[in-house]
Every structure is written in C-alpha cells, then in structure tokens.
Motif scaffolding. Structure first.
Motif, PDB file in Angstrom:
ATOM      1  N   ALA A  84      28.638  42.716  51.335  1.00 60.70           N
ATOM      2  CA  ALA A  84      29.589  42.470  52.432  1.00 60.70           C
ATOM      3  C   ALA A  84      30.538  43.651  52.583  1.00 60.70           C
ATOM      4  O   ALA A  84      30.798  44.130  53.697  1.00 60.70           O
ATOM      5  CB  ALA A  84      30.371  41.184  52.165  1.00 60.70           C
ATOM      6  N   ALA A  85      31.069  44.155  51.455  1.00 58.14           N
ATOM      7  CA  ALA A  85      32.012  45.283  51.530  1.00 58.14           C
ATOM      8  C   ALA A  85      31.321  46.507  52.108  1.00 58.14           C
ATOM      9  O   ALA A  85      31.890  47.209  52.959  1.00 58.14           O
ATOM     10  CB  ALA A  85      32.556  45.596  50.136  1.00 58.14           C
ATOM     11  N   GLU A  86      30.098  46.758  51.675  1.00 57.21           N
ATOM     12  CA  GLU A  86      29.417  47.993  52.078  1.00 57.21           C
ATOM     13  C   GLU A  86      28.949  47.943  53.529  1.00 57.21           C
ATOM     14  O   GLU A  86      28.806  48.975  54.171  1.00 57.21           O
ATOM     15  CB  GLU A  86      28.248  48.263  51.119  1.00 57.21           C
ATOM     16  N   VAL A  87      28.747  46.757  54.041  1.00 56.68           N
ATOM     17  CA  VAL A  87      28.292  46.629  55.434  1.00 56.68           C
ATOM     18  C   VAL A  87      29.472  46.460  56.394  1.00 56.68           C
ATOM     19  O   VAL A  87      29.461  46.992  57.507  1.00 56.68           O
ATOM     20  CB  VAL A  87      27.299  45.442  55.569  1.00 56.68           C
TER      21      VAL A  87
ATOM     22  N   GLY B  97      29.378  53.080  48.489  1.00 56.31           N
ATOM     23  CA  GLY B  97      29.608  52.165  47.372  1.00 56.31           C
ATOM     24  C   GLY B  97      30.911  51.429  47.641  1.00 56.31           C
ATOM     25  O   GLY B  97      31.483  51.532  48.733  1.00 56.31           O
ATOM     26  N   ARG B  98      31.378  50.678  46.667  1.00 54.11           N
ATOM     27  CA  ARG B  98      32.665  49.998  46.831  1.00 54.11           C
ATOM     28  C   ARG B  98      33.423  49.974  45.507  1.00 54.11           C
ATOM     29  O   ARG B  98      32.830  50.051  44.427  1.00 54.11           O
ATOM     30  CB  ARG B  98      32.509  48.568  47.363  1.00 54.11           C
ATOM     31  N   VAL B  99      34.749  49.897  45.632  1.00 52.25           N
ATOM     32  CA  VAL B  99      35.543  49.637  44.429  1.00 52.25           C
ATOM     33  C   VAL B  99      36.240  48.314  44.680  1.00 52.25           C
ATOM     34  O   VAL B  99      36.752  48.075  45.777  1.00 52.25           O
ATOM     35  CB  VAL B  99      36.520  50.804  44.129  1.00 52.25           C
ATOM     36  N   ASN B 100      36.205  47.437  43.682  1.00 56.16           N
ATOM     37  CA  ASN B 100      36.885  46.155  43.859  1.00 56.16           C
ATOM     38  C   ASN B 100      38.296  46.262  43.281  1.00 56.16           C
ATOM     39  O   ASN B 100      38.464  46.619  42.114  1.00 56.16           O
ATOM     40  CB  ASN B 100      36.103  45.036  43.157  1.00 56.16           C
ATOM     41  N   LEU B 101      39.298  45.980  44.096  1.00 53.75           N
ATOM     42  CA  LEU B 101      40.681  46.117  43.623  1.00 53.75           C
ATOM     43  C   LEU B 101      41.070  44.925  42.755  1.00 53.75           C
ATOM     44  O   LEU B 101      41.756  45.077  41.761  1.00 53.75           O
ATOM     45  CB  LEU B 101      41.638  46.270  44.813  1.00 53.75           C
ATOM     46  N   ILE B 102      40.646  43.745  43.145  1.00 54.36           N
ATOM     47  CA  ILE B 102      40.892  42.546  42.320  1.00 54.36           C
ATOM     48  C   ILE B 102      39.964  41.415  42.794  1.00 54.36           C
ATOM     49  O   ILE B 102      39.543  41.398  43.960  1.00 54.36           O
ATOM     50  CB  ILE B 102      42.386  42.117  42.363  1.00 54.36           C
ATOM     51  N   GLY B 103      39.661  40.495  41.874  1.00 53.63           N
ATOM     52  CA  GLY B 103      38.784  39.360  42.196  1.00 53.63           C
ATOM     53  C   GLY B 103      37.412  39.587  41.582  1.00 53.63           C
ATOM     54  O   GLY B 103      36.418  39.716  42.277  1.00 53.63           O
TER      55      GLY B 103
END
Ligand code: ADP
Ligand code: NG1
Ligand code: MG
Length: 422
Positions: free
Chosen positions: A182-185, A27-33
């Motif tokens: 994109a983050a996960e790949v 998974g991903r965590v978005n820090l900002i944006g």
C-alpha cells in the motif's frame, strides 16, 4: 548508481530487443506501527528514494525471462504457460512471479506472449525497507503495462492495484499484512501516509518541518521468507483472537485483532488490562484446551502446522499497545510535537524488543547510540530481527549527528510506483 541509459543498454545486450516500459517502485520506511498491519490496525509509513526498477518488453520466444543487473542473482526463465502458483523459501525471482501471477489471475491468465524483464534494485535487501514488496509491485505493474496499451491506472485504480499486490505477496509463504505494498503504490511525494485496512484506505500526512527521519543500517540482515519468525507471530496473534472471541462471545468475524477489539467494544486501555489475564506461553495441547482443536486448525496454515509453542500475553500486549501508539503518534504529528513523536518511537522499539522479540543486539545498540547523541526517538523499522532503524531528530541536530555517526540516508517522503513507456 546505474543510469537509465546503462540499464537500457544492458537490456538490449541481454535480449536483443528494445525495452518497452520502465517501472520504478520505491521502498518504504515505517515510522511507527510494527507487526500490526496483519491484524488490520493502521500504520504510518512513507516511501523512500531507494527503489526497484524493471525494464520490460514482450518477446517472441514464448517464455518469461527474468534477469538482474546484479550478476549475483542468476537469471530465471520458464516457457509459457508458466505453472508457478507459489512457493516457500523464495528466491529473488519468486517475488517477481508473485506480481506476475497476481496480474495473470486478474486478466484471466492471458499468457499470449513471452516477457523479458531486467531488474535493478537500490533498496538494501532483507533490511526492513521492504525490497520484497517493491519487487512484487514493480513486477505486477510491468506485467500489466505489457498487456494493456493505455495507462494501467486507467485500467485498475491504484487502490485496487495495491490490493492485488497485497494478495499476491503471500504466495511466497509469508502471512504478511498490507502496509508495504500500500505504501509503495499509494505514496505521494512530500508526505507520509496513514494507511488503514479492511477496507484499504490511505491518507497523506504532512510531517512537522523540524522533524527529520534518518535511516540507519544495523549491519545485520534477515531474509524473512527463509525463517519462521514472522509467521510464528502471526499465528500467536490469531490464537489470542480466538481466545478473545470466546471470552467476548463473538461468533462472527475473522481472527484479526482489530475486528475482535471493535466487536468487543473495548477501548485500548480496557483491552490492555484484559491482555494481562492471558497465559504467557503455551504449547499446542494447552492451546487445544483453551480454544479447541478446530479453532486452532482455523489459525494454522500448511507451513505453520508444525509450530509447537506460542507466546500469547507479551505478543498481544505489543499489538494493542502499538496500535494505540499509532493513534497517539498521529495526534502528536498534527500538533507538531516532535518530542512526543520521539517518545512514542522509543516505546515502540521497547515493545518490539521485549514483548514481540523482533529486535536484535545490533538494532538495540544502534538505537541507543543515536539516542545518546541527542536523537528524539529511534526504533527498528519493518519486520526486524536485523536490518534498519529509523531515527527521529530535530532538524537543527541532523548535520552534526550524521557527521559523527554511521547512517544510510536522511529520508524524505518519496513518490509511489510509476511507469514510463519508451
Ligand atoms: P525486506 O522486504 O525487508 O527487504 P525480505 O526478507 O522480505 O526483506 O525480502 C528480501 C528478499 O527480496 C531478498 O532475499 C531477495 O530475494 C529479494 N530482493 C530484494 N532486493 C533485490 C534485488 N535488488 N535483486 C534481487 N532480489 C532482491
Ligand atoms: P518487511 O520484512 O520489512 O518487508 C514486513 C511485512 C509488513 C509488516 C512488517 C512489520 C511483508 C510483505 N511485509 O515487512 O506487512 O507486517 O513486516 O510491521 O511481509
Ligand atoms: Mg519484505
């Protein structure tokens, strides 16, 4: 936590065949944006340890079969060729079908054999940590790895694969951006990512060693595919883009706000001033008066045509100010200024809550609680309306605060999607 052996045993028990591949997608965590990727503005996420695992094998039953280790999710199957091309109100297996369909389209629909999948997920669903994209990407890689014998990433680059997953997830009816896939790949272990779009590119970012990010669940959830909140925000942004195109005499280009800003030549500060001239809220007739029926039609899609009211000024204020904060956050990160990173995260949460209206009482309260205990910054992460917050703390404070308050995990940047053949 289920072990790899238990999962493989379950696969054999269910299907009577051995698994050929294991795909693991974080998974991903978005820090900002937040809520700016679908306007092509850069974002700042990192992959997390929680992940989706799929075991898969070809079968000789001429059917696609998806099962879940968690028995609350019912199995699904279809004979091949499978007609699925998309849906609204998605069920769990529809996310797998997105990834499968994406690969099938690329590989000219080669449905020469059936496939059996068994999924096990540890990402809390509907919580802003992008379990949905993790299912989509894992399914796409499992499908591709059954079709090709070699390393799938010799067949398609990681970037093209991420792009394929970005284009596939909207098949469940959400007008989503590309941050999650994109983050996960593309993630590498140990670094966060700055991701930009159109064209897709990512840059590894080293986080300051005294900055620790903690993920906290607000104990509320929102299944994004089941509500219209997300798509409403996308359409509101598209209408703002049409208004600005007229204002700046822009005849080419899309209705993504980054492209409009670039073509207008305005800085963030300049465009934020112009935003204040926009109407606060308008109905459909007023939108037609502003941009014309044709331009409104360009903004809408089949499942958003019934929308009647649109908030413009606050939504645009969020998008441009949040995109600006991402730039400032990246600079603060390079200067190891964790106080400033925290300040920007707090501003981001305020903007999400007030201007974008994508927070909720529980998220606001959990952020406040952490700030009252000495956190440097706290904000909702992901789409919002429930789910998780991400909290920035100085490393020295983490043990004390995490002992006092509820938390899900202390996050460290994890590796992107990976494949293992048995
Ligand atoms: P998010 O991506 O933030 O987690 P979404 O609302 O976009 O939230 O997607 C959540 C949906 O993904 C769930 O409703 C469910 O259909 C699916 N999902 C997530 N994790 C799992 C899982 N482990 N097993 C089955 N389905 C899952
Ligand atoms: P969630 O619901 O957290 O998976 C969504 C979108 C992202 C982005 C964020 C908000 C999908 C696949 N993901 O994430 O593209 O717009 O919200 O920043 O819809
Ligand atoms: Mg999602």
């Amino acid at each position: 936590m289920v072990s790899n052996e238990q999962l493989a045993e379950q696969f054999v028990k269910l299907y009577g065949i051995e698994p050929e591949v294991r795909v693991t997608c974080p998974g991903r965590v978005n820090l900002i944006g937040e809520h700016i990727d679908y306007h092509d503005y850069g974002v700042f996420p990192m992959a997390i340890d929680a992940a989706t695992t799929i075991l898969a094998a070809k079968n000789d039953t001429n059917s696609i079969v998806f099962s879940n280790f968690d028995s609350k999710y019912e199995s699904w199957s279809s004979p091949i060729p499978c007609p699925w091309k998309g849906c609204t109100s998605p069920k769990w297996f529809d996310y797998l079908l997105c990834g499968w369909r994406g690969i099938m389209n690329r590989e000219d629909g080669q449905e020469q054999f059936g496939m059996s999948f068994l999924l096990y997920g540890t990402i809390p669903p509907s919580s802003g940590l992008s379990s949905s994209s993790s299912l989509v990407c894992a399914s796409a890689l499992a499908t591709l790895s059954l079709i090709v014998d070699n390393d799938p990433f010799e067949h398609i680059s990681r970037k093209d694969f991420a792009h394929l997953c970005i284009e596939s997830e909207p098949l469940i009816g959400t007008l989503s951006g590309g941050m999650d896939q994109a983050a996960e790949v593309l993630a590498s272990e140990g670094t966060a990512l700055r991701i930009d779009f159109n064209p897709l590119r990512s840059k590894n970012i080293q986080l300051p060693s005294d900055a620790v990010f903690v993920v906290v669940h607000s104990n509320t959830e929102l299944n994004k595919g089941a509500t219209s909140h997300y798509n409403e925000r996308v359409i509101e942004g598209r209408i703002v883009a049409q208004i600005f195109k007229q204002k700046f005499n822009i005849t080419s280009g899309s209705f993504r706000l980054k492209e409009i800003q670039t073509l207008s030549g305005k800085s963030f500060k300049e465009i934020l001033k112009i935003v204040e001239e926009l109407p606060d809220e308008v109905n459909k007739e007023q939108v037609i008066d502003l941009i014309g029926a044709d331009k409104l039609e360009e903004c809408l899609t089949e499942n958003t045509r019934s929308f009647q009211k649109f908030k413009l000024r606050p939504r645009a204020r969020h998008v441009f100010s949040e995109a600006y904060r991402v730039e400032q956050f990246e600079s603060a990160c390079a200067q190891k200024n964790i106080q400033e990173m925290g300040r920007l995260m707090n501003e981001s949460h305020r903007s999400c809550a007030i201007d974008y209206e994508c927070s909720c009482r529980e998220l606001d309260e959990i952020c406040r609680l952490y700030l009252d205990h000495g956190a440097l910054g706290a904000r909702l992460t992901g789409a919002g309306w429930g789910g998780c917050a991400v909290v920035l703390m100085a490393a020295d404070d983490v043990d004390r605060v995490v002992a006092e308050l509820p938390s899900l995990f202390v996050s460290k940047p994890a590796q992107g999607i990976r494949l293992q053949r048995f």
